[in-house]
Design a protein around this motif. Structure first.
Motif, PDB file in Angstrom:
ATOM      1  N   GLN A  20     -37.105   5.019  -0.452  1.00 18.08           N
ATOM      2  CA  GLN A  20     -35.908   4.178  -0.607  1.00 18.08           C
ATOM      3  C   GLN A  20     -35.245   3.921   0.737  1.00 18.08           C
ATOM      4  N   GLN A  21     -35.139   4.962   1.564  1.00 17.91           N
ATOM      5  CA  GLN A  21     -34.541   4.796   2.887  1.00 17.91           C
ATOM      6  C   GLN A  21     -35.362   3.837   3.740  1.00 17.91           C
ATOM      7  N   TYR A  22     -36.676   3.981   3.688  1.00 17.10           N
ATOM      8  CA  TYR A  22     -37.553   3.085   4.446  1.00 17.10           C
ATOM      9  C   TYR A  22     -37.364   1.635   4.000  1.00 17.10           C
ATOM     10  N   GLN A  23     -37.327   1.407   2.699  1.00 21.26           N
ATOM     11  CA  GLN A  23     -37.160   0.055   2.178  1.00 21.26           C
ATOM     12  C   GLN A  23     -35.841  -0.558   2.639  1.00 21.26           C
ATOM     13  N   ALA A  24     -34.780   0.220   2.653  1.00 16.62           N
ATOM     14  CA  ALA A  24     -33.470  -0.275   3.095  1.00 16.62           C
ATOM     15  C   ALA A  24     -33.510  -0.659   4.573  1.00 16.62           C
ATOM     16  N   VAL A  25     -34.097   0.194   5.395  1.00 12.61           N
ATOM     17  CA  VAL A  25     -34.203  -0.096   6.834  1.00 12.61           C
ATOM     18  C   VAL A  25     -35.103  -1.300   7.067  1.00 12.61           C
ATOM     19  N   HIS A  26     -36.211  -1.367   6.369  1.00 13.99           N
ATOM     20  CA  HIS A  26     -37.144  -2.480   6.519  1.00 13.99           C
ATOM     21  C   HIS A  26     -36.488  -3.809   6.124  1.00 13.99           C
ATOM     22  N   THR A  27     -35.760  -3.816   5.024  1.00 13.49           N
ATOM     23  CA  THR A  27     -35.067  -5.028   4.580  1.00 13.49           C
ATOM     24  C   THR A  27     -34.035  -5.467   5.613  1.00 13.49           C
ATOM     25  N   SER A  28     -33.272  -4.527   6.132  1.00 16.46           N
ATOM     26  CA  SER A  28     -32.271  -4.844   7.152  1.00 16.46           C
ATOM     27  C   SER A  28     -32.932  -5.419   8.412  1.00 16.46           C
ATOM     28  N   GLN A  34     -34.883 -12.614  10.973  1.00 20.10           N
ATOM     29  CA  GLN A  34     -34.693 -13.987  10.519  1.00 20.10           C
ATOM     30  C   GLN A  34     -33.495 -14.631  11.208  1.00 20.10           C
ATOM     31  N   VAL A  35     -32.411 -13.875  11.370  1.00 16.61           N
ATOM     32  CA  VAL A  35     -31.229 -14.409  12.044  1.00 16.61           C
ATOM     33  C   VAL A  35     -31.564 -14.737  13.493  1.00 16.61           C
ATOM     34  N   ILE A  36     -32.302 -13.856  14.158  1.00 19.86           N
ATOM     35  CA  ILE A  36     -32.671 -14.083  15.554  1.00 19.86           C
ATOM     36  C   ILE A  36     -33.564 -15.312  15.679  1.00 19.86           C
ATOM     37  N   GLU A  37     -34.546 -15.446  14.803  1.00 22.70           N
ATOM     38  CA  GLU A  37     -35.479 -16.568  14.877  1.00 22.70           C
ATOM     39  C   GLU A  37     -34.805 -17.900  14.565  1.00 22.70           C
ATOM     40  N   ARG A  38     -33.834 -17.896  13.672  1.00 28.62           N
ATOM     41  CA  ARG A  38     -33.120 -19.134  13.332  1.00 28.62           C
ATOM     42  C   ARG A  38     -32.159 -19.560  14.434  1.00 28.62           C
TER      43      ARG A  38
END
Length: 124
Positions: A20-28, A34-38
């Motif tokens: 669960q912790q990994y998934q949260a970090v990965h999603t963030s 995406q913000v950087i690329e946009r």
């Protein structure tokens, strides 16, 4: 329940928690990429001004400066001057900048006692 079964159950609970912790970090991380690329959403100057207002600050000046270019993102450098401000308001402003989803970062910070008011600060 024997010791071996209890240990296996504890390991499964730990594994589920770490997953669960990994998934949260990965999603963030993916959202930040995406913000950087946009690139910047909206105007950086307007956003910095709005953050200052929400921290009860008035920006004395805001000057865009040239910044390095990276093939993955565009960096916009802005020199912000605040005159005669309270430390608590500056801390609130800096905290808001650091926690923005626009990926602002503070590269340099100069704090001096205000020449006009002994209890206030000038911040660049």
């Amino acid at each position: 329940m024997n010791l071996r079964a209890q240990t296996a159950e504890d390991q499964m609970l730990l594994f589920a928690s770490l997953t669960q912790q990994y998934q949260a970090v990965h999603t963030s991380l993916e959202q930040k990429k995406q913000v950087i690329e946009r690139g910047p959403r909206g105007q950086a100057l307007s956003k910095l001004e709005a953050l200052a207002q929400s921290a009860n600050l008035r920006v004395d000046s805001m000057v865009p400066e040239s910044a390095g270019r990276n093939e993955k993102y565009v960096e916009t450098k802005v020199l912000v001057n605040l005159k005669g401000v309270a430390l608590a308001d500056v801390v609130k402003y800096l905290s808001q900048i650091e926690s923005e989803q626009e990926n602002f970062s503070i590269k340099t910070l100069r704090i001096q006692a205000s020449r006009n008011q002994a209890t206030q600060l000038d911040v660049t």
